[in-house]
Write a protein that holds these residues in place. Structure first.
Motif, PDB file in Angstrom:
ATOM      1  N   ILE A  20       0.608  -1.102   0.321  1.00 36.54           N
ATOM      2  CA  ILE A  20       0.281  -0.012  -0.088  1.00 36.54           C
ATOM      3  C   ILE A  20       0.968   1.434   0.158  1.00 36.54           C
ATOM      4  O   ILE A  20       0.571   2.334  -0.879  1.00 36.54           O
ATOM      5  N   LYS A  21       2.135   0.728   1.137  1.00 37.79           N
ATOM      6  CA  LYS A  21       3.028   2.385   0.477  1.00 37.79           C
ATOM      7  C   LYS A  21       3.286   2.552  -0.503  1.00 37.79           C
ATOM      8  O   LYS A  21       3.500   3.999  -0.889  1.00 37.79           O
ATOM      9  N   ASP A  22       3.712   1.855  -1.171  1.00 30.75           N
ATOM     10  CA  ASP A  22       4.221   2.065  -2.823  1.00 30.75           C
ATOM     11  C   ASP A  22       3.818   2.144  -3.367  1.00 30.75           C
ATOM     12  O   ASP A  22       3.698   2.968  -4.228  1.00 30.75           O
ATOM     13  N   TRP A  23       2.906   1.831  -3.719  1.00 30.49           N
ATOM     14  CA  TRP A  23       0.969   2.789  -4.214  1.00 30.49           C
ATOM     15  C   TRP A  23       0.655   3.721  -3.655  1.00 30.49           C
ATOM     16  O   TRP A  23       1.161   4.839  -4.495  1.00 30.49           O
ATOM     17  N   ALA A  24       0.694   4.166  -2.639  1.00 31.06           N
ATOM     18  CA  ALA A  24       0.920   5.598  -2.180  1.00 31.06           C
ATOM     19  C   ALA A  24       1.919   7.139  -3.270  1.00 31.06           C
ATOM     20  O   ALA A  24       1.221   8.387  -3.036  1.00 31.06           O
ATOM     21  N   GLU A  25       2.793   6.004  -3.084  1.00 32.78           N
ATOM     22  CA  GLU A  25       3.938   6.715  -2.669  1.00 32.78           C
ATOM     23  C   GLU A  25       3.904   6.746  -4.749  1.00 32.78           C
ATOM     24  O   GLU A  25       4.510   8.144  -5.464  1.00 32.78           O
ATOM     25  N   ARG A  26       3.477   6.287  -5.273  1.00 31.97           N
ATOM     26  CA  ARG A  26       3.058   6.168  -6.961  1.00 31.97           C
ATOM     27  C   ARG A  26       2.083   7.613  -7.241  1.00 31.97           C
ATOM     28  O   ARG A  26       1.687   8.584  -8.104  1.00 31.97           O
ATOM     29  N   HIS A  27       1.198   7.127  -5.859  1.00 33.55           N
ATOM     30  CA  HIS A  27      -0.124   8.505  -6.418  1.00 33.55           C
ATOM     31  C   HIS A  27      -0.522   9.483  -5.415  1.00 33.55           C
ATOM     32  O   HIS A  27      -1.282   9.045  -4.365  1.00 33.55           O
ATOM     33  N   PRO A  28       0.807  10.126  -5.366  1.00 33.61           N
ATOM     34  CA  PRO A  28       0.887  10.822  -4.023  1.00 33.61           C
ATOM     35  C   PRO A  28      -0.353  12.178  -4.254  1.00 33.61           C
ATOM     36  O   PRO A  28      -0.878  12.619  -2.744  1.00 33.61           O
ATOM     37  N   LYS A  29      -0.882  11.969  -5.093  1.00 33.85           N
ATOM     38  CA  LYS A  29      -2.844  12.893  -4.808  1.00 33.85           C
ATOM     39  C   LYS A  29      -4.148  12.132  -4.014  1.00 33.85           C
ATOM     40  O   LYS A  29      -5.335  12.743  -4.020  1.00 33.85           O
ATOM     41  N   LYS A  73       4.216  10.328   5.359  1.00 33.83           N
ATOM     42  CA  LYS A  73       2.581  10.468   4.873  1.00 33.83           C
ATOM     43  C   LYS A  73       1.352   9.736   5.048  1.00 33.83           C
ATOM     44  O   LYS A  73       0.662  10.403   5.492  1.00 33.83           O
ATOM     45  N   LEU A  74       1.796  10.238   6.778  1.00 30.51           N
ATOM     46  CA  LEU A  74       0.921   9.814   7.554  1.00 30.51           C
ATOM     47  C   LEU A  74       0.040  11.214   8.011  1.00 30.51           C
ATOM     48  O   LEU A  74       0.864  12.099   8.717  1.00 30.51           O
ATOM     49  N   PHE A  75      -1.180  11.521   7.768  1.00 31.22           N
ATOM     50  CA  PHE A  75      -2.060  12.924   8.117  1.00 31.22           C
ATOM     51  C   PHE A  75      -2.233  12.332   9.305  1.00 31.22           C
ATOM     52  O   PHE A  75      -3.236  11.320   9.398  1.00 31.22           O
ATOM     53  N   ASP A 116      -0.532  19.284   0.611  1.00 28.49           N
ATOM     54  CA  ASP A 116       0.410  20.515   0.478  1.00 28.49           C
ATOM     55  C   ASP A 116       1.278  19.741   1.740  1.00 28.49           C
ATOM     56  O   ASP A 116       2.384  20.311   1.343  1.00 28.49           O
ATOM     57  N   LYS A 117       0.703  18.725   2.397  1.00 27.16           N
ATOM     58  CA  LYS A 117       1.350  18.851   2.749  1.00 27.16           C
ATOM     59  C   LYS A 117       3.018  17.141   2.724  1.00 27.16           C
ATOM     60  O   LYS A 117       3.372  16.549   3.610  1.00 27.16           O
ATOM     61  N   GLY A 118       2.184  17.151   1.312  1.00 31.65           N
ATOM     62  CA  GLY A 118       2.238  15.963   0.990  1.00 31.65           C
ATOM     63  C   GLY A 118       2.047  14.434   1.875  1.00 31.65           C
ATOM     64  O   GLY A 118       2.978  13.188   1.974  1.00 31.65           O
ATOM     65  N   ARG A 119       1.194  14.606   3.026  1.00 32.53           N
ATOM     66  CA  ARG A 119       0.902  13.221   3.156  1.00 32.53           C
ATOM     67  C   ARG A 119      -0.951  12.949   2.559  1.00 32.53           C
ATOM     68  O   ARG A 119      -2.336  13.349   3.125  1.00 32.53           O
ATOM     69  N   ASN A 120      -0.770  11.048   2.176  1.00 29.68           N
ATOM     70  CA  ASN A 120      -2.293  10.740   1.844  1.00 29.68           C
ATOM     71  C   ASN A 120      -2.684   9.314   2.335  1.00 29.68           C
ATOM     72  O   ASN A 120      -2.547   9.106   1.477  1.00 29.68           O
ATOM     73  N   ILE A 121      -1.636   9.344   3.668  1.00 35.36           N
ATOM     74  CA  ILE A 121      -2.281   7.483   4.387  1.00 35.36           C
ATOM     75  C   ILE A 121      -2.960   8.100   5.497  1.00 35.36           C
ATOM     76  O   ILE A 121      -2.367   9.670   6.624  1.00 35.36           O
TER      77      ILE A 121
END
Length: 314
Positions: A130-139, A171-173, A186-191
């Motif tokens: 999941i982390k690898d996928w989230a890095e490829r899809h940052p938005k 990546k944690l919000f 803006d924060k680069g946090r998408n999990i």
């Protein structure tokens, strides 16, 4: 494709693997708990291990050594048919993940998912994917709901929480802030991780996300229960889930279903899901919805239908 109109302008979602990044600007500053977000119920159940012991229902645990019993449990516990990556690519953004430790596992900190049976793949391996996928899809903002823990050893919870924090890091919000798409970007946090174990609290992990469901195999009863929950019980300033999933009885009535040799849960869901999705579209016009979770999330245009509900929020 989901269509959005603003001032006569036609907007379409061209790829559901990145649908959040394609939402119109008018939705970028709306709190995430006011957006319609597709989710999967018992997200890891595609991976159930036919060779594992039965973990639920309680009445069938004594039959764990019987292969045909495990096979029956798997037929009626597999709510998803595609792996996590394919669910993500399809547009699913909320994941219902139930965790337990296998008895007699030689690795003292290894955990698995479960639904009736244990999964073949362990928790840490899935979270890394999941982390690898989230890095490829940052938005794309992902919401991971870890719950229904069968493990009570607090040392294991501490180990898992530390693993999550180390793996996802920046990546944690944090739960101390209210997420919007723009704020996450803006924060680069998408999990976002929800950890439903009251004895373990952490500033970076969110508490339990309420999950409303019908508790029945009867679609009429499911609709009635969910209608009541959305009108009377839904929170207004936090995440909540409307679960379209069917639920097997926990008493002897379960035999009415699991003894059907030519049927399984997937077929039953397939027969009911179109009706439940139509009800969801009608209900969303009356009451706000947030996360909508379902079984078989890659079928019946589930994701496009839920994403399109956001047109009402422009």
């Amino acid at each position: 494709m989901a269509v959005f109109n603003k001032g006569g302008e036609r907007r379409e979602i061209t790829s559901y693997s990145d649908w959040m990044s394609q939402l119109p600007p008018e939705l970028h500053n709306i709190y995430l708990f006011k957006l319609a977000i597709p989710g999967s119920h018992d997200s890891m159940s595609y991976d159930l291990d036919i060779n594992s012991s039965i973990i639920e229902p309680e009445r069938l645990k004594i039959l764990s050594k019987i292969y045909c019993a495990r096979k029956i449990v798997r037929r009626w516990a597999a709510t998803q048919e595609e792996n996590i990556t394919k669910q993500l690519d399809a547009g699913v953004r909320y994941f219902d993940m139930r965790i337990a430790r296998k008895p007699n596992d030689t690795n003292p900190t290894r955990l698995f998912f479960y639904h009736g049976l244990y999964t073949r793949t362990d928790v840490e391996t899935v979270l890394k994917g999941i982390k690898d996928w989230a890095e490829r899809h940052p938005k794309e903002i992902l919401i991971l709901a870890l719950s229904h823990f069968k493990e009570t050893d607090e040392r294991l919870h501490i180990h898992l929480i530390n693993f999550i924090k180390t793996l996802f890091r920046t990546k944690l919000f944090l739960r101390t802030e209210i997420p919007t798409l723009k704020r996450c970007w803006d924060k680069g946090r998408n999990i976002i991780v929800s950890y439903d174990y009251p004895k373990c609290h952490d500033i970076e992990l969110w508490s339990k996300i309420p999950y409303f469901y019908g508790g029945s195999m009867d679609t009429t009863k499911v609709e009635s229960e969910l209608c009541h929950a959305l009108e009377k019980r839904r929170p207004s300033h936090s995440f909540f889930v409307c679960g379209l999933n069917l639920t097997l009885p926990e008493d002897v009535r379960i035999l009415r279903y699991i003894l059907r040799l030519c049927d399984n849960l997937a077929n039953t869901i397939q027969r009911s899901l179109p009706r439940l999705l139509q009800w969801m579209k009608e209900q969303a016009a009356k009451t706000p919805v947030n996360i909508v979770a379902s079984d078989l999330v890659t079928r019946d245009d589930f994701v496009p239908i839920i994403v399109k509900l956001n047109i009402q929020k422009e």
